[in-house]
Every structure is written in C-alpha cells, then in structure tokens.
Design a protein around this motif. Structure first.
Motif, mmCIF file in Angstrom:
data_model
loop_
_atom_site.group_PDB
_atom_site.id
_atom_site.type_symbol
_atom_site.label_atom_id
_atom_site.label_comp_id
_atom_site.label_asym_id
_atom_site.label_seq_id
_atom_site.Cartn_x
_atom_site.Cartn_y
_atom_site.Cartn_z
ATOM 1 N N ILE A 1 0.733 -1.245 -0.006
ATOM 2 C CA ILE A 1 -0.085 0.000 0.041
ATOM 3 C C ILE A 1 0.788 1.321 -0.034
ATOM 4 C CG2 ILE A 1 -1.804 1.201 1.358
ATOM 5 C CD1 ILE A 1 -2.619 -1.287 2.380
ATOM 6 N N ARG A 2 1.865 1.307 0.887
ATOM 7 C CA ARG A 2 2.925 2.340 0.796
ATOM 8 C C ARG A 2 3.351 2.652 -0.666
ATOM 9 N NH1 ARG A 2 5.513 5.009 4.842
ATOM 10 N NH2 ARG A 2 4.950 3.343 6.251
ATOM 11 N N GLN A 3 3.750 1.570 -1.354
ATOM 12 C CA GLN A 3 4.339 2.147 -2.855
ATOM 13 C C GLN A 3 3.180 2.809 -3.733
ATOM 14 O OE1 GLN A 3 5.403 -2.154 -3.159
ATOM 15 N NE2 GLN A 3 7.404 -1.240 -3.983
ATOM 16 N N TYR A 4 1.829 2.469 -3.567
ATOM 17 C CA TYR A 4 0.909 3.001 -4.189
ATOM 18 C C TYR A 4 0.752 4.549 -3.678
ATOM 19 C CZ TYR A 4 -0.342 -1.517 -6.436
ATOM 20 O OH TYR A 4 -0.469 -2.558 -7.131
ATOM 21 N N ILE A 5 0.645 4.828 -2.467
ATOM 22 C CA ILE A 5 0.484 6.059 -1.904
ATOM 23 C C ILE A 5 1.641 6.908 -2.427
ATOM 24 C CG2 ILE A 5 0.762 7.634 0.100
ATOM 25 C CD1 ILE A 5 -0.682 5.167 1.540
ATOM 26 N N ASP A 6 2.951 6.407 -2.428
ATOM 27 C CA ASP A 6 4.240 7.061 -2.715
ATOM 28 C C ASP A 6 3.963 7.530 -4.466
ATOM 29 O OD1 ASP A 6 5.395 7.243 -0.343
ATOM 30 O OD2 ASP A 6 6.432 5.578 -0.669
ATOM 31 N N ASN B 1 2.973 11.432 -8.637
ATOM 32 C CA ASN B 1 2.170 11.806 -9.878
ATOM 33 C C ASN B 1 1.421 13.202 -9.331
ATOM 34 O OD1 ASN B 1 3.174 9.971 -11.755
ATOM 35 N ND2 ASN B 1 1.889 8.437 -10.669
ATOM 36 N N GLY B 2 1.312 13.829 -8.145
ATOM 37 C CA GLY B 2 0.744 14.914 -8.091
ATOM 38 C C GLY B 2 -0.510 14.873 -7.586
ATOM 39 N N LEU B 3 -0.880 13.780 -7.012
ATOM 40 C CA LEU B 3 -2.262 13.310 -6.658
ATOM 41 C C LEU B 3 -2.733 14.067 -5.161
ATOM 42 C CD1 LEU B 3 -2.299 11.421 -9.102
ATOM 43 C CD2 LEU B 3 -3.808 9.863 -7.846
ATOM 44 N N THR C 1 0.297 15.370 3.675
ATOM 45 C CA THR C 1 0.783 15.226 2.464
ATOM 46 C C THR C 1 -0.004 14.767 1.202
ATOM 47 O OG1 THR C 1 3.010 14.469 3.625
ATOM 48 C CG2 THR C 1 2.857 14.034 1.172
ATOM 49 N N ILE C 2 -0.897 13.875 1.610
ATOM 50 C CA ILE C 2 -1.704 13.304 0.676
ATOM 51 C C ILE C 2 -3.069 12.688 1.516
ATOM 52 C CG2 ILE C 2 -0.688 11.005 0.579
ATOM 53 C CD1 ILE C 2 -1.975 11.158 -2.371
ATOM 54 N N GLY D 1 -3.114 6.781 -11.211
ATOM 55 C CA GLY D 1 -3.432 8.007 -11.852
ATOM 56 C C GLY D 1 -3.094 8.079 -13.297
ATOM 57 N N ASP D 2 -3.166 6.567 -13.880
ATOM 58 C CA ASP D 2 -3.110 6.627 -15.241
ATOM 59 C C ASP D 2 -3.909 7.117 -16.175
ATOM 60 O OD1 ASP D 2 -1.628 5.589 -17.501
ATOM 61 O OD2 ASP D 2 -2.485 3.446 -17.262
#
Length: 270
Positions: free
Chosen positions: A19-24, A29-31, A78-79, A238-239
């Motif tokens: 999950i951390r990798q998806y958040i990072d 990607n500016g989300l 941060t997000i 975000g693709d």
C-alpha cells in the motif's frame, strides 16, 4: 484536484506492491487524494481464502483496514489517504456482505459485478457457440445485476460498468441499448457514481470502462462520475487521469466526485 479511488495491492493475490508504494506513486504523480480499494474476501465461502489469486482472505481484512488507517495518519498533510474496498456484488449474498463490511469505517465501497451465471465476466470462452439471443440474454443479466447493486444501497461507486467487453470486445455490439439506458436511469435515481476506469487498456478491448457513448448517455441522465485507474502495479496510479478529464469536458461534464466518510465530494475537472 487530482485523485484516484481504485487501487489494489498484494493481498488480493493478483496485484504487485504494498500500500505504501501506491501512496508514494500517487504523491509522485501529483495526486492530492488516493483511495485504497482492494478486493473483498469471499465472505460466503467456508474457506478463509477461497481464491488466493483473486481476493484477500477473511482473516486479512482487519489487517488491511488497520494498515490503511495507519498510513492515513502517517501521510496526513501530504496526501489524503482514503479507506475503500472493492466488493463483489452477489445478489444472493448481499446481506452477508453488507453486514461484514459494516464493521469497518470505509470512506467508500465500490460495487462491482464480476460474475454472471457463476462465470467470470472476463472469461472469453463463455461466448463460444452462443446465439445472438443467448448473448443478449447474458448482457441483459449483467446489467440487471448492476441495477440491483445500485438499488442495494451498499455502494457509493459502481465499478467498470461495461467491463464484460474486457476480453470480448464484441460485447459492445450486442444490442441492449434500452437495458443500458434503464440501468443509467436507476444509477442516477439511487445517486450512485460510476467510475471511469482506465484498466481496460490491460485487456483485449483496450481503452476505458465505460465507453464514450455510455458516458454521453450517463451525462444525459445526470449520473455522477469518478476516476479510478484500477491499478494493480504502483506505476499505474493516476494512469490517464488528465486524458479522462479532457474527454469528460469534451462530452460536457464540468465536475466529478469522490467520497470521504461516505459523503460525496464534488470537485471541478482538472
């Protein structure tokens, strides 16, 4: 505002990364908002993890929720990390799923029909030797189930509502326009959003779910739309977000939505 409400991770057995990798990836990607929405366990099965390459085990859902909530706190400022989940819709097991999911503080639940007549919607062999009448009957049943999922009140978002074309592109040509219009009317009536899901590019159909033509009809019926990459690898978070936003503007949309604490957040298209 850039957001993505549909992502998976290793627990479902067919996605890569934690999950951390998806958040990072979302941050890179500016989300501003990232929703984690892995597949629900098969609650109606006796086994803990009935299908290890499809969905997490029942014993893992609490760990999943706790991990997302911990990361939500860690990344605050941060997000915005949202706790979601993608739930199969099985009409005969709807109440069991409703009860199981009510135990957790989800920001939203995506309802997805993945099976029709107990066969995966992505199984291209299901169409072998079918007459046109049989194909129409299957397509109508698919949309009947989507209608029932909208009426159930269990979901804020309906996932990939023409994904049956994924491994069978000819699905789109099977005549059922009246059924599709009826489905969109019901979705609007019950105030559920549909996602524009960019994972169709990973299937034979290519492109997005749903089609541009269906999005035009959805706008006509005032159906809310949201965005989900349905990422199964962190790199896809975000693709095609910007491309989807541009297409929606071209069709006539001015806004889209996401959900926090199951309340609709309406934001302008980017």
């Amino acid at each position: 505002m850039k957001f993505d409400i549909h992502t998976h991770h290793y627990r479902c057995g067919h996605a890569n990364g934690n999950i951390r990798q998806y958040i990072d990836s979302a941050i890179s990607n500016g989300l501003k908002v990232i929703g984690i929405s892995d597949h629900t366990p098969y609650f109606y099965r006796d086994e803990d993890q009935a299908f290890p390459q499809i969905a997490m085990g029942k014993s893992e859902i609490r760990n999943y929720v706790q991990e997302v909530l911990q990361l939500k706190d860690e990344y605050e400022g941060t997000i915005d990390v949202l706790l979601g989940i993608e739930s199969d819709y099985f009409q005969q097991h709807a109440e069991l799923y409703r009860q199981a999911l009510s135990a957790f503080p989800f920001d939203y639940i995506i309802g997805s029909v993945h099976q029709v007549h107990d066969v995966s919607i992505f199984n291209k062999n299901r169409w072998n030797n079918f007459t046109l009448e049989q194909k129409i009957a299957v397509k109508k049943e698919y949309y009947r189930l989507i209608q029932e999922s909208a009426k159930s009140g269990m979901f804020q978002i309906l996932g990939h509502i023409d994904a049956m074309k994924g491994n069978y592109p000819s699905f789109s040509e099977i005549p059922a326009n009246e059924t599709i219009d009826e489905t969109l009317k019901i979705i609007a009536e019950y105030d559920v959003a549909i996602e524009i899901n960019t994972s169709g590019k990973t299937k034979k159909s290519g492109g997005w779910y749903p089609s541009d033509a269906m999005l035009e009809r959805a706008l006509f019926y005032d159906v809310h739309v949201t965005f989900g990459s349905d990422a199964h690898v962190p790199e896809r978070v975000g693709d095609e977000l910007s491309e989807v936003s541009s297409k929606l503007k071209e069709i006539g949309y001015k806004e889209w939505v996401y959900y926090k604490q199951k309340k609709m957040q309406v934001v302008p298209l980017i």
